[in-house]
Write a protein that holds these residues in place. Structure first.
Motif, short mmCIF file in Angstrom:
data_model
loop_
_atom_site.label_atom_id
_atom_site.label_comp_id
_atom_site.label_asym_id
_atom_site.label_seq_id
_atom_site.Cartn_x
_atom_site.Cartn_y
_atom_site.Cartn_z
N GLY A 1 -28.41 -33.83 53.47
CA GLY A 1 -27.96 -34.45 52.23
C GLY A 1 -27.34 -35.83 52.42
N TYR A 2 -27.28 -36.31 53.66
CA TYR A 2 -26.71 -37.63 53.95
C TYR A 2 -27.76 -38.53 54.58
CZ TYR A 2 -22.20 -35.29 53.26
OH TYR A 2 -21.14 -34.58 52.74
N ASP A 3 -27.83 -39.74 54.11
CA ASP A 3 -28.82 -40.69 54.62
C ASP A 3 -28.22 -41.49 55.79
OD1 ASP A 3 -31.01 -42.28 54.99
OD2 ASP A 3 -30.75 -43.48 53.18
N VAL A 4 -28.12 -40.83 56.94
CA VAL A 4 -27.51 -41.46 58.11
C VAL A 4 -28.35 -42.65 58.59
CG1 VAL A 4 -26.76 -41.13 60.49
CG2 VAL A 4 -26.39 -39.32 58.80
N LEU A 5 -29.66 -42.47 58.64
CA LEU A 5 -30.53 -43.56 59.09
C LEU A 5 -30.45 -44.75 58.13
CD1 LEU A 5 -33.73 -41.66 60.34
CD2 LEU A 5 -31.87 -42.65 61.69
N GLY A 6 -30.37 -44.47 56.84
CA GLY A 6 -30.24 -45.55 55.86
C GLY A 6 -28.95 -46.31 56.02
N ALA A 7 -27.87 -45.60 56.36
CA ALA A 7 -26.58 -46.26 56.56
C ALA A 7 -26.63 -47.17 57.79
CB ALA A 7 -25.48 -45.22 56.73
N PHE A 8 -27.26 -46.68 58.86
CA PHE A 8 -27.38 -47.52 60.06
C PHE A 8 -28.35 -48.68 59.83
CE2 PHE A 8 -25.29 -44.12 62.48
CZ PHE A 8 -24.44 -44.90 63.26
N TRP A 9 -29.35 -48.47 58.99
CA TRP A 9 -30.25 -49.57 58.66
C TRP A 9 -29.49 -50.67 57.91
CZ3 TRP A 9 -33.98 -52.39 59.93
CH2 TRP A 9 -34.68 -53.18 59.02
N MET A 10 -28.56 -50.29 57.04
CA MET A 10 -27.71 -51.27 56.38
C MET A 10 -26.86 -52.02 57.40
SD MET A 10 -26.73 -52.71 53.57
CE MET A 10 -27.29 -51.64 52.23
N LYS B 1 -16.97 -42.02 56.58
CA LYS B 1 -15.74 -41.68 55.84
C LYS B 1 -16.04 -40.63 54.78
CE LYS B 1 -12.13 -43.86 52.99
NZ LYS B 1 -12.39 -43.11 51.76
N SER B 2 -17.16 -40.79 54.07
CA SER B 2 -17.52 -39.83 53.03
C SER B 2 -17.81 -38.46 53.63
CB SER B 2 -18.75 -40.34 52.28
OG SER B 2 -19.21 -39.40 51.34
N MET B 3 -18.50 -38.44 54.78
CA MET B 3 -18.85 -37.17 55.41
C MET B 3 -17.60 -36.45 55.92
SD MET B 3 -22.34 -38.20 57.45
CE MET B 3 -22.52 -36.56 58.17
N ILE B 4 -16.66 -37.20 56.49
CA ILE B 4 -15.43 -36.58 57.00
C ILE B 4 -14.62 -35.98 55.87
CG2 ILE B 4 -13.18 -37.12 58.04
CD1 ILE B 4 -14.64 -39.06 59.89
N GLU B 5 -14.64 -36.63 54.71
CA GLU B 5 -13.90 -36.11 53.55
C GLU B 5 -14.54 -34.85 52.99
OE1 GLU B 5 -13.95 -39.39 50.90
OE2 GLU B 5 -12.24 -40.42 51.84
N ASN B 6 -15.87 -34.70 53.16
CA ASN B 6 -16.58 -33.59 52.53
C ASN B 6 -16.96 -32.46 53.48
OD1 ASN B 6 -16.58 -34.96 50.03
ND2 ASN B 6 -18.44 -36.08 50.60
N GLU B 7 -16.96 -32.72 54.77
CA GLU B 7 -17.40 -31.73 55.74
C GLU B 7 -16.26 -31.35 56.67
OE1 GLU B 7 -20.37 -30.47 55.46
OE2 GLU B 7 -21.15 -31.91 54.01
N ALA C 1 -18.88 -38.10 66.66
CA ALA C 1 -19.78 -38.22 67.81
C ALA C 1 -21.14 -38.78 67.40
CB ALA C 1 -19.95 -36.86 68.49
N VAL C 2 -21.65 -38.34 66.27
CA VAL C 2 -22.95 -38.82 65.79
C VAL C 2 -22.90 -40.32 65.52
CG1 VAL C 2 -24.55 -38.76 63.83
CG2 VAL C 2 -23.74 -36.63 64.85
N PHE C 3 -21.86 -40.78 64.85
CA PHE C 3 -21.78 -42.20 64.51
C PHE C 3 -21.44 -43.05 65.72
CE2 PHE C 3 -21.78 -40.44 60.32
CZ PHE C 3 -22.42 -41.40 59.55
N ALA C 4 -20.64 -42.51 66.64
CA ALA C 4 -20.37 -43.24 67.87
C ALA C 4 -21.66 -43.42 68.67
CB ALA C 4 -19.33 -42.49 68.71
N PHE C 5 -22.48 -42.36 68.73
CA PHE C 5 -23.76 -42.44 69.43
C PHE C 5 -24.67 -43.47 68.77
CE2 PHE C 5 -28.20 -41.02 69.87
CZ PHE C 5 -28.33 -41.11 71.25
N GLY C 6 -24.64 -43.50 67.44
CA GLY C 6 -25.47 -44.47 66.72
C GLY C 6 -25.11 -45.90 67.08
#
Length: 226
Positions: A11-20, A184-190, A198-203
């Motif tokens: 439900g989260y567009d992680v690739l889209g966020a990193f593309w931005m 930030k949104s994912m941490i607030e909701n998950e 870890a996922v975003f640090a790896f990205g």
């Protein structure tokens, strides 16, 4: 097992966020290189007014927190002075363009100092020889000095680019939907704070590590032998 471990990504567009993030970095890098080169030229200019402007700009901007600059581009330029960067009806596009403007204004100060250090490595005799054959300041800088200066500072410019990639997270302060905003949104909701981090640090490692390695290799290969 893999689906259970990474189910929090659904439900989260992680690739889209990193593309931005990549788009912010690429556009800001180009703008910073152009503006930073102009500032470096001003700082070594024989014209006192231009030299003074370059010195004041660099010393002021690089000592202001990036967050302040980014927020100023949104609240100051957009809300007070009505600068919308041609996107008055699209707030997301407006925020993106203003973020690029703020990143360019900030990063160019560091690009300028890197390029100026490269200019200082060019032997003074080469500039004097250029003037002796009738070349002006602009011609000497463009044809003789800057080509050698850029080759000398590929490593420092790579460091600036890596810092710029990480600095794009500050664009979250004005609502640009890049990686830090989504994190930030994912941490607030998950309930998976460590896994999300870890996922975003790896990205970001994936974005910055190859950049450093490639430009480091390129810098050694193109270094001017003196």
């Amino acid at each position: 097992m893999r689906e259970i471990v990474f189910d929090f990504l659904e439900g989260y567009d992680v690739l889209g966020a990193f593309w931005m993030t990549v788009k912010l970095t690429a556009l800001s890098a180009v703008g910073s290189l152009v503006w930073g080169t102009l500032l470096a030229a001003m700082r070594v200019s024989p014209v006192p007014l231009m030299r003074g402007f370059g010195t004041v700009y660099v010393n002021i901007v690089r000592n202001i927190p990036l967050t302040v600059i980014i927020i100023f581009t949104s609240l100051g330029l957009a809300d007070i002075f009505g600068v919308t960067m041609g996107a008055s009806d699209d707030f997301k596009l407006q925020g993106f363009r203003l973020a690029v403007l703020g990143l360019v204004a900030y990063t160019a100060a560091f690009v300028c100092e890197a390029i100026r250090s490269g200019i200082n490595t060019v032997p003074l005799g080469q500039a004097e020889a250029a003037r002796a054959i009738g070349l002006g300041f602009t011609q000497t800088l463009r044809l003789i000095v800057l080509p050698q200066a850029f080759r000398a500072v590929i490593g420092p410019l790579a460091n600036v680019l890596i810092a710029l990639t990480k600095n794009t997270t500050v664009a979250a302060a004005i609502g640009v939907a890049e990686a830090a905003t989504l994190m930030k949104s994912m941490i607030e909701n998950e309930a998976q704070t460590l896994a999300i981090g870890a996922v975003f640090a790896f990205g970001f490692v994936v974005l910055t590590l190859p950049t450093g390695l490639i430009l480091g290799w390129l810098g050694k290969r193109l270094a001017v032998k003196r």
